[in-house]
Structures are given as structure tokens and as C-alpha cells.
Design an enzyme around this catalytic site. Sequence first.
Site, short mmCIF file in Angstrom:
data_model
loop_
_atom_site.label_atom_id
_atom_site.label_comp_id
_atom_site.label_asym_id
_atom_site.label_seq_id
_atom_site.Cartn_x
_atom_site.Cartn_y
_atom_site.Cartn_z
N LYS A 98 -5.56 -7.40 -3.91
CA LYS A 98 -6.40 -6.94 -4.45
C LYS A 98 -7.02 -7.68 -5.58
CE LYS A 98 -5.74 -3.55 -2.70
NZ LYS A 98 -6.31 -2.01 -1.93
N TYR A 106 -0.01 -8.38 -0.75
CA TYR A 106 -1.09 -7.60 -1.49
C TYR A 106 -1.41 -7.38 -2.24
CZ TYR A 106 -1.82 -2.77 -2.36
OH TYR A 106 -2.49 -1.71 -2.55
N SER A 166 -5.71 -1.66 -7.30
CA SER A 166 -4.05 -1.55 -7.91
C SER A 166 -3.59 -1.77 -8.80
CB SER A 166 -3.17 -2.42 -6.74
OG SER A 166 -2.38 -2.27 -7.00
#
Length: 338
Positions: A153, A149, A124
Site C-alpha cells: 500500500k 501487505y 490503509s
Amino acid sequence: MAILVTGGAGYIGSHTVLALLERGEDVVVIDNLSNASQESLIRVAELTGKEPAICVADILDRNALKTLFAQHNITDVIHFAGLKSVSESIAKPLAYYENNVVGTMVLLDEMQRAGVHSLIFSSSATVYGNPESVPLSEASRTGGTTNPYGTSKLMVEQILRDFSVAEPHFRITCLRYFNPAGAHPSGRLGEDPNGIPNNLVPYISQVAIGKLACLTVFGDDYPTPDGTGVRDYIHVMDLAQGHLAALDHRNDGEAFKAINLGTGVGYSVLDLIKAFEKAAQTKINYRIVGRRSGDVAECWSDSSLARQQLGWQATRNLEEMMRDAWNWQKNNPGGYNA
């Protein structure tokens, strides 16, 4: 010869499974269905005339992975499975680190045991944190992530990079997505979030059909052309094709690569609203409030590396993204489980 797609019933996963089946690949899907519906894969089979093999299980389940690798001649893994809500990750960081980080480590370990050495990881643009400048290229600074989050990643990317040094026979590609939007043009596949959407386009879509009353726009005083935040939106079918391109190139012999997938064009929140209103022929009710903590003014990509190394670039524009998103929403007002 089969490709294992983790999280293959989800939004991006199901569109990628469709693209793989359309070009004649054998596909095996593992998905725990915690944030997806198996109906998406039933529709993929209807659209393509081919059924993927489906295993309803979690990637933390070693026995399920061992069985899949034993039963199928898997050559490559495309890894989508993971939790993906920024706001939820702030409230439940341990769940995000367990699912996204530990889950990837379990998958990688079982791949190694099975002798499967090709991995495409769903990363991402959040790994760039607060951008120092735009557009963002793969040479831009990573880190300074603003939520668990994004940190998960980034942590997985570092683990994969370290692993590739120790195991240089692996081919690992991290695809850094910007903002996926749109749906399959058939109107049969699309984004079906649980509860209130976290992403802008499905939120607009649900306001358009009357499921939600009003869109909240956070800030209109950013240093952007209309004062609202600017992001790089990419059609989900372009994103799916990006995975096929990465699969075909397998890093051209390199053990590890990180590559942006975006359009290289920034659109504001108001741009999206106007484009959706045109596609749906309806007004979107919205209200402007103050800025949201952690948001940045602009974030868009330099995706020239994908063009140079993968021979891939996005071909669908904002109008097509909004048209396809609306086509999906109006035909499936309650999502897959209506």
C-alpha cells in the site's frame, strides 16, 4: 458517464457500488472473484433496482481493461482490487507485490491511454507502520511497515504521488482506511472472508454462531484502559460514503491527496466483544494469550482533514457496527455461498 470500480464484488467494494447505484451513478465492476462472490453484486442489484455492468477479470489483464475503457464512457476509477491478508502477505510476498503494486501500475497505464484522469485508491492505515503517537493524522510519519501487505500500500501511494507530479492533470486520492466493520443494515451484504477470518469482527461473528469455537485475544497487558489493543473501527457504510465524497471533490483541483477515513475513536478488543455480546444477546467464548509480534498498543485516527476537505465524517457508532455485523452473520451463516 460511468464509474469503474475494481474489486467491486468484495466487502468494501460491494457496499460502495451499492451507494453509487443508490444515488443514480452508472457503475462498471471488474473483479477476478478470487476473494469475493458475484452473489454480492446480485444482491446489490436486488437492493437498488439497478445492475452494475460486471467483467470477471483481473486488473493485470490489460486486454480486459482496454475493452472496458473502450466499451464504457468511464470518467472515474475507484480502485479496491488487491490482496489484503497481513498474514498471507508474509507467506506470499511476491503475490502481494504483483497484485497490489504491478496491478495498480497496469491500471494506471490503461487509464492514461484511455484518457481517464480521476482515481480513488483504497489505501490503509498500515502505511503509518508502528505509530510514533496517536491519533494518526496525514502529517504523521509513514513507513516502517511491518508486513508486505502494508508495504504494498505504501509503495502504491509513492508511485501515485510520483505519477501525479509527472501528470498534474490527474486527480488522485488515496483514502487511508482504519478498521472497516459492520454490514449493510438489510443483512443482505456483509463481510464474507475465505477460510478463517483475519479481521476481528467476522471472527467474533463466527464464534457467535458456533462456526468457530473460541476467539484468541493477543495480550491483555498493553498500556490501554483494559490492557487489550485499541483500534479505530469504522462502519463499512460510512466508508462507502467517504468514497462518494472523495469522488465529488476530486481533490478540489489538486493532483494528489492522502486522506484518513476513520472515526477518531479507539475501541479495545474487549470493547468489541462486549458490544457484540449486547447486539447478539449471546456470550462470546474467548481466551487471552500473550502478545502477537508486530502488534501495537493503540492505533486510531485524526480524520479532521476528511471533514474539512471532503465534508465527510463517520456517523455510525460501535453499537450499530456490531448490530449490523450480527444481522449479516445470523442471516448468512455460511456467507454468500450458503
